[in-house]
Design a protein around this motif. Structure first.
Motif, PDB file in Angstrom:
ATOM      1  N   GLY A  12      37.421 -47.385 -50.517  1.00  0.00           N
ATOM      2  CA  GLY A  12      38.309 -46.503 -51.286  1.00  0.00           C
ATOM      3  C   GLY A  12      37.923 -45.069 -50.950  1.00  0.00           C
ATOM      4  N   LEU A  13      38.915 -44.202 -50.785  1.00  0.00           N
ATOM      5  CA  LEU A  13      38.608 -42.828 -50.383  1.00  0.00           C
ATOM      6  C   LEU A  13      38.892 -41.839 -51.506  1.00  0.00           C
ATOM      7  N   GLY A 106      49.326 -42.920 -59.363  1.00  0.00           N
ATOM      8  CA  GLY A 106      49.883 -43.943 -58.472  1.00  0.00           C
ATOM      9  C   GLY A 106      50.475 -43.358 -57.204  1.00  0.00           C
ATOM     10  N   GLY A 107      51.378 -44.124 -56.600  1.00  0.00           N
ATOM     11  CA  GLY A 107      51.975 -43.724 -55.328  1.00  0.00           C
ATOM     12  C   GLY A 107      51.256 -44.379 -54.165  1.00  0.00           C
ATOM     13  N   GLU A 155      43.114 -46.486 -54.252  1.00  0.00           N
ATOM     14  CA  GLU A 155      42.579 -47.736 -54.798  1.00  0.00           C
ATOM     15  C   GLU A 155      41.650 -48.335 -53.734  1.00  0.00           C
ATOM     16  N   PRO A 156      40.765 -49.239 -54.137  1.00  0.00           N
ATOM     17  CA  PRO A 156      39.879 -49.858 -53.140  1.00  0.00           C
ATOM     18  C   PRO A 156      40.628 -50.927 -52.336  1.00  0.00           C
ATOM     19  N   VAL A 157      41.447 -50.484 -51.390  1.00  0.00           N
ATOM     20  CA  VAL A 157      42.317 -51.416 -50.667  1.00  0.00           C
ATOM     21  C   VAL A 157      42.273 -51.218 -49.154  1.00  0.00           C
ATOM     22  N   ILE A 158      41.376 -50.344 -48.694  1.00  0.00           N
ATOM     23  CA  ILE A 158      41.295 -50.082 -47.250  1.00  0.00           C
ATOM     24  C   ILE A 158      40.299 -51.068 -46.638  1.00  0.00           C
ATOM     25  N   CYS A 159      40.678 -51.649 -45.487  1.00  0.00           N
ATOM     26  CA  CYS A 159      39.926 -52.794 -44.967  1.00  0.00           C
ATOM     27  C   CYS A 159      39.022 -52.497 -43.781  1.00  0.00           C
ATOM     28  N   SER A 160      39.092 -51.304 -43.229  1.00  0.00           N
ATOM     29  CA  SER A 160      38.213 -51.005 -42.098  1.00  0.00           C
ATOM     30  C   SER A 160      38.084 -49.492 -41.952  1.00  0.00           C
ATOM     31  N   ALA A 161      37.085 -49.113 -41.161  1.00  0.00           N
ATOM     32  CA  ALA A 161      36.876 -47.687 -40.898  1.00  0.00           C
ATOM     33  C   ALA A 161      38.091 -47.115 -40.166  1.00  0.00           C
TER      34      ALA A 161
END
Ligand code: ADP
Ligand code: ZN
Ligand code: MG
Length: 480
Positions: A12-13, A106-107, A155-161
């Protein structure tokens, strides 16, 4: 054999975007970067007791604009809170930020084709800057104290660098299109903190996260995230546990060190800033901003692919910056030849931009001139080769394309009578080759084309030459 499922990363960023407002968030001081240290300060941003903050409406405009661009919900009521902590670059002892009622909720933003969900976008003030000097002492520059920031939290939804960097890149493009931030990571106007955890594939339960800070480029962001994924994976495979902490990325060593153990938001004792009342964001305010919204990169991309029939690759390159896309549209609106206009942008314009290390705004050839070259090619007035030559020359001299073509007499020879005469002469001069061709040696056709182009100093219209020559030599026309 180990049958436990592989560990997968979750990211998550939290991104800070420094706004391009003329003045700071709560005072009239200039928000300009790079001025003489401590020259843009006043009692408000120095944190003098009793000084009262006054909200800069422009910063809220910018937050709403970004929210609209990201399909966020714009809050009807929003509020500033004090986030209390002590740090030498924070003279007030608290940062004015937003917790309970951020401007946007959101968004999403696309990373490639994947929608990355946003948690929120809130407004806050920047702290000052500590400058560590060579003699071991530290100086403080408070010019940055009180400069407006937007914080974008995913949100914590990113799967890779790699996906994280794609997200960052899209976000940077969006803030640049909106003209609310210059997006310069090296200068710190776009700063990214990455929250990283790993969990067994298929598990719905997130692992313990760490937060890495201080990456000042896309490359470092990617490296830092990969470093942290590897570190946590090895730790867990060795039977260890990840502890929640904040890490500082060191680009020189390519590793991260612990900065502090993670604080909870209640450590900050957030409370509403008594000097700043809750404010309303009316539907009218949002509607007015919608009217001045430029077309966003993704919408332009879709339009170029759908309506202009550009390849997704070309559309992607052209929409990378608003200036480049505007330049393309300026050319295309005159030529109505989307493909050629795009080709000129993709080759000649980008080449020159790279060679000269300039921005689109400094480009020496105006779009009208490129359009004029394309139109002259399409009408058969000049050849493609001549057009490229003219382009290179006017990029140096600033002359108008039409003037140069007139002055050097570069117009293509397209009058058939004149060409016919020239071709007759060339054939008459080379009877042996003409004989060879008629005897079936097709290759000689190219020899004649070469001779005619030479005779015309590159100006003979190649299509016409092809047709006339074929007729003279008794052959069906080659190619088009
Ligand atoms: P905190 O309370 O520690 O600040 P938040 O829930 O506010 O955590 O989230 C802060 C950032 O961390 C968000 O970008 C969020 O997506 C991300 N995040 C939260 N939990 C995790 C996790 N387990 N792994 C990776 N990222 C996470
Ligand atoms: Zn000030
Ligand atoms: Mg948080």
């Amino acid at each position: 054999m180990d049958m436990s499922p592989a560990l997968v990363p979750v990211i998550g960023l939290e991104i800070h975007v420094q706004l391009k407002t003329a003045t700071k968030l709560f005072c009239g001081c200039s928000a300009k970067f790079g001025d003489e240290p401590n020259s843009n300060v006043c009692p408000v941003c120095l944190g003098h007791p009793g000084a009262l903050p006054v909200l800069n409406k422009k910063a809220i405009d910018f937050a709403i604009l970004l929210g609209i661009a990201c399909n966020s919900t714009i809050s009807g009521k929003s509020l500033f809170e004090r986030k209390n902590y002590f740090y030498p670059d924070l003279p007030k002892g608290y940062q004015i930020s937003q917790l309970e009622k951020p401007v946007c909720l959101g968004g999403y933003i696309f990373a490639g084709d994947k929608k990355i969900a946003l948690n929120r976008i809130h407004v806050e003030e920047d702290a000052g800057k500590s400058i560590h000097l060579h003699d071991g002492t530290t100086a403080i520059d408070l010019n940055r104290s009180g400069v407006p920031l937007l914080e974008i939290v995913t949100e914590p939804v990113i799967c890779s660098a790699a996906e994280a960097v794609e997200f960052l890149s899209s976000l940077r493009t969006i803030v640049r299109y909106l003209d609310i931030c210059d997006g310069n990571m090296e200068e710190g106007s776009l700063r990214c903190d990455a929250n990283v955890s790993v969990m067994p594939a298929g598990s719905g339960i997130l692992g313990v996260k760490t937060e890495i800070k201080n990456m000042n480029s896309f490359r470092n962001t990617e490296k830092a995230i990969n470093y942290e994924i590897e570190r946590q994976t090895e730790l867990i495979l060795d039977g260890g546990k990840v502890t929640q902490e904040t890490l500082l990325w060191d680009p020189d060593s390519g590793s991260a060190r612990i900065m502090r153990s993670k604080e909870e938001s209640n450590d900050y004792r957030y409370f509403p800033d008594p000097d700043l009342v809750e404010f309303s964001i009316s539907g009218e305010w949002t509607e007015q901003l919608k009217m001045i919204m430029p077309e966003m990169p993704r919408a332009r991309f879709d339009r170029y692919v759908k309506d202009h029939s550009l390849s997704p690759y070309d559309a992607g390159v052209i929409t990378q910056s608003r200036e480049l896309a505007d330049f393309y549209e300026a050319v295309a609106s005159i030529t109505s030849d989307f493909k050629s206009s795009a080709n000129w942008i993709m080759t000649d314009v980008l080449r020159l931009l790279n060679e000269r290390k300039i921005t689109v705004n400094q480009f020496p050839v105006p779009p009208e001139e490129i359009a004029s070259l394309i139109n002259m090619i399409n009408s058969g007035e000049i050849s493609n080769k001549i057009a490229k030559m003219v382009f290179d020359e006017i990029a140096d001299s600033g002359e108008k394309a039409a003037d140069l073509i007139e002055r050097k007499n570069l117009r293509q020879i397209s009058d058939s009578a004149g060409l016919e005469k020239m071709i007759d002469e060339v054939i008459a001069r080379h009877p042996a080759q003409a004989e060879e061709f008629r005897a079936g040696k097709e290759k000689v056709f190219g020899f004649f084309i070469g001779q005619i182009m030479k005779e015309s100093r590159g100006k003979a219209n190649p299509k016409l030459v092809n047709i006339i020559l074929s007729g003279k030599l008794g052959k069906s026309a080659v190619g088009n």
